[in-house]
Design an enzyme around this catalytic site. Structure first.
Site, mmCIF file in Angstrom:
data_model
loop_
_atom_site.group_PDB
_atom_site.id
_atom_site.type_symbol
_atom_site.label_atom_id
_atom_site.label_comp_id
_atom_site.label_asym_id
_atom_site.label_seq_id
_atom_site.Cartn_x
_atom_site.Cartn_y
_atom_site.Cartn_z
ATOM 1 N N VAL A 105 -2.313 -7.886 -2.274
ATOM 2 C CA VAL A 105 -1.694 -8.518 -1.101
ATOM 3 C C VAL A 105 -2.515 -9.679 -0.542
ATOM 4 O O VAL A 105 -2.036 -10.416 0.318
ATOM 5 C CB VAL A 105 -1.411 -7.500 0.026
ATOM 6 N N GLY A 116 0.823 -1.206 0.000
ATOM 7 C CA GLY A 116 0.000 0.000 0.000
ATOM 8 C C GLY A 116 0.857 1.256 0.000
ATOM 9 O O GLY A 116 0.471 2.276 0.562
ATOM 10 N N ALA A 158 -12.432 -5.853 13.697
ATOM 11 C CA ALA A 158 -11.986 -7.234 13.929
ATOM 12 C C ALA A 158 -10.752 -7.548 13.091
ATOM 13 O O ALA A 158 -9.810 -8.208 13.554
ATOM 14 C CB ALA A 158 -13.119 -8.204 13.600
ATOM 15 N N TYR A 214 -14.165 -4.242 10.115
ATOM 16 C CA TYR A 214 -12.869 -3.543 10.022
ATOM 17 C C TYR A 214 -12.117 -3.645 11.346
ATOM 18 O O TYR A 214 -10.921 -3.969 11.377
ATOM 19 C CB TYR A 214 -13.115 -2.091 9.634
ATOM 20 N N ILE A 237 -6.779 9.631 10.126
ATOM 21 C CA ILE A 237 -5.665 10.261 9.402
ATOM 22 C C ILE A 237 -6.194 10.789 8.068
ATOM 23 O O ILE A 237 -6.940 10.084 7.368
ATOM 24 C CB ILE A 237 -4.528 9.237 9.146
HETATM 25 N N1 LIG Z 1 -6.714 6.882 7.118
HETATM 26 C C1 LIG Z 1 -7.072 6.530 8.327
HETATM 27 O O1 LIG Z 1 -7.814 7.270 9.023
HETATM 28 C C2 LIG Z 1 -6.595 5.241 8.937
HETATM 29 C C3 LIG Z 1 -6.776 5.061 10.318
HETATM 30 C C4 LIG Z 1 -6.345 3.886 10.906
HETATM 31 C C5 LIG Z 1 -5.740 2.917 10.146
HETATM 32 N N2 LIG Z 1 -5.577 3.094 8.801
HETATM 33 C C6 LIG Z 1 -4.945 2.008 8.062
HETATM 34 O O2 LIG Z 1 -3.765 2.511 7.438
HETATM 35 C C7 LIG Z 1 -3.515 1.787 6.236
HETATM 36 C C8 LIG Z 1 -3.345 2.772 5.100
HETATM 37 O O3 LIG Z 1 -4.541 3.515 4.991
HETATM 38 P P1 LIG Z 1 -4.616 4.875 4.140
HETATM 39 O O4 LIG Z 1 -5.479 5.788 4.886
HETATM 40 O O5 LIG Z 1 -3.243 5.258 3.733
HETATM 41 O O6 LIG Z 1 -5.441 4.324 2.888
HETATM 42 P P2 LIG Z 1 -5.546 4.830 1.377
HETATM 43 O O7 LIG Z 1 -5.088 6.238 1.252
HETATM 44 O O8 LIG Z 1 -6.916 4.443 0.946
HETATM 45 O O9 LIG Z 1 -4.470 3.890 0.623
HETATM 46 C C9 LIG Z 1 -4.686 2.511 0.601
HETATM 47 C C10 LIG Z 1 -3.459 1.852 0.022
HETATM 48 O O10 LIG Z 1 -3.636 0.432 0.112
HETATM 49 C C11 LIG Z 1 -3.479 -0.136 -1.183
HETATM 50 N N3 LIG Z 1 -4.311 -1.334 -1.299
HETATM 51 C C12 LIG Z 1 -5.628 -1.478 -0.989
HETATM 52 N N4 LIG Z 1 -6.017 -2.754 -1.207
HETATM 53 C C13 LIG Z 1 -4.913 -3.414 -1.672
HETATM 54 C C14 LIG Z 1 -4.662 -4.743 -2.072
HETATM 55 N N5 LIG Z 1 -5.622 -5.690 -2.057
HETATM 56 N N6 LIG Z 1 -3.418 -5.071 -2.487
HETATM 57 C C15 LIG Z 1 -2.428 -4.150 -2.510
HETATM 58 N N7 LIG Z 1 -2.594 -2.862 -2.152
HETATM 59 C C16 LIG Z 1 -3.835 -2.505 -1.734
HETATM 60 C C17 LIG Z 1 -3.867 0.968 -2.158
HETATM 61 O O11 LIG Z 1 -3.307 0.690 -3.440
HETATM 62 P P3 LIG Z 1 -3.855 1.444 -4.785
HETATM 63 O O12 LIG Z 1 -3.283 2.830 -4.719
HETATM 64 O O13 LIG Z 1 -3.333 0.638 -5.916
HETATM 65 O O14 LIG Z 1 -5.351 1.445 -4.698
HETATM 66 C C18 LIG Z 1 -3.242 2.169 -1.454
HETATM 67 O O15 LIG Z 1 -1.851 2.229 -1.679
HETATM 68 C C19 LIG Z 1 -4.702 0.835 6.051
HETATM 69 O O16 LIG Z 1 -4.335 -0.442 6.510
HETATM 70 C C20 LIG Z 1 -5.779 1.452 6.932
HETATM 71 O O17 LIG Z 1 -6.707 0.487 7.384
HETATM 72 C C21 LIG Z 1 -5.977 4.242 8.185
#
Ligand SMILES: NC(=O)c1ccc[n+]([C@@H]2O[C@H](COP(=O)([O-])OP(=O)(O)OC[C@H]3O[C@@H](n4cnc5c(N)ncnc54)[C@H](OP(=O)(O)O)[C@@H]3O)[C@@H](O)[C@H]2O)c1
Length: 251
Positions: free
Chosen positions: A67, A15, A160, A158, A190
């Site tokens: 992934v 990601g 879980a 989510y 975030i």
């Molecule tokens: N933002 C928040 O508030 C927040 C809070 C707590 C935890 N998180 C966690 O932090 C992590 C990153 O979140 P983010 O906010 O940066 O999300 P984001 O901006 O939506 O980016 C998601 C990333 O994951 C990749 N991705 C999604 N499904 C995938 C798959 N099956 N195989 C490979 N890559 C995949 C996407 O690739 P593509 O660009 O190719 O789509 C992208 O690079 C996640 O695990 C999320 O649950 C986020």
């Protein structure tokens, strides 16, 4: 380049094309690591991350893989090791979130969340840890969420899935010690693409419930990840670090 604490290291960031993963790619590159930027669909975003890293004078490659698919994860790790060398640092940031109100729980949706967030953590971990143990060096960070630690409406699946991520890191830490350290990070809300569909009122309610009265920035999570991947955290493994502006605190 900010410093050289990751000089000579190879990092794979799942990601890595967007959001928190992208910020981690850029932060590790600024410390001298060579980066494999994983993405699934968004080639343009991965290319933008690559461009930012190259413009700052560091080396990176793009590695496309879902992934949640074992063969694609194996190919991703093989490509990284072929093009950059064996993997020293792994960050699992790829993930998806979906609101699931209680009257709309759907098994297909549950399985998709589990598949990307849980299988998508497990598969990269098992693909790299054997080599790390053999080489007697590895540093791993798994991105979880505070949804694992406190209730949030419509986030049962989510939450879980992220609880499983924390448990993976915690349990694997004993198996991998002492040469390989693994920790997780539980971010609060975030500012990334992931939260753009959230209703403004819901976003404001979460900010109001956060003692620091703001959203977090991806760069703030990246800084914590860099700390956990560096030797500045040399006596730390199996922990979950919360970065939520005080919204969640441990007793
Ligand atoms: N933002 C928040 O508030 C927040 C809070 C707590 C935890 N998180 C966690 O932090 C992590 C990153 O979140 P983010 O906010 O940066 O999300 P984001 O901006 O939506 O980016 C998601 C990333 O994951 C990749 N991705 C999604 N499904 C995938 C798959 N099956 N195989 C490979 N890559 C995949 C996407 O690739 P593509 O660009 O190719 O789509 C992208 O690079 C996640 O695990 C999320 O649950 C986020």
């Amino acid at each position: 380049m900010v410093d050289a604490e990751f000089q000579g290291r190879v990092a794979l960031v799942t990601g890595g094309s967007r959001g928190i993963g992208r910020a981690i790619c850029e932060r590790l590159a600024s410390g001298g690591a060579r980066i494999a930027i994983n993405y699934q669909h968004n080639e343009d975003a991965a290319f933008a991350t690559l461009g930012a890293i190259n413009a700052a004078g560091s080396e990176a490659i793009m590695v496309q893989a879902n992934v949640a698919e074992p063969d694609q994860v194996t190919a991703m790790v093989e490509q990284t090791e072929r093009d950059l060398g064996t993997i020293d640092l792994l960050v699992t940031s790829a993930g998806i979130a979906k609101a699931e109100p209680p009257d709309q729980l759907d098994y297909a949706s549950f399985k998709q969340i589990m598949s990307v967030n849980v299988d998508g953590t497990y598969l990269p971990l098992v693909s790299v840890t054997k080599g790390m143990r053999a080489r007697r060096f590895g540093r791993i960070v798994c991105i979880a969420s505070i949804a694992a630690l406190r209730p949030r409406p419509a986030q049962a699946a989510y939450g879980a899935s992220k609880a499983a991520v924390i448990a993976f890191a915690r349990n694997l830490s004993e198996d991998l010690a002492p040469e390989v350290r693994i920790n997780s990070i539980a971010p609060g809300l975030i500012e990334t693409d992931m939260i753009q569909e959230m209703a403004p009122s819901q976003r404001q309610a979460m900010i109001d419930a956060t003692p620091m009265k703001r959203l977090g920035r991806a760069e703030e999570i990246a800084e914590l990840a860099a700390f956990l991947l560096s030797e500045r955290s040399s006596f730390t493994t199996g922990q979950c670090y919360i970065a939520s502006g005080g919204r969640v605190t441990l007793p």
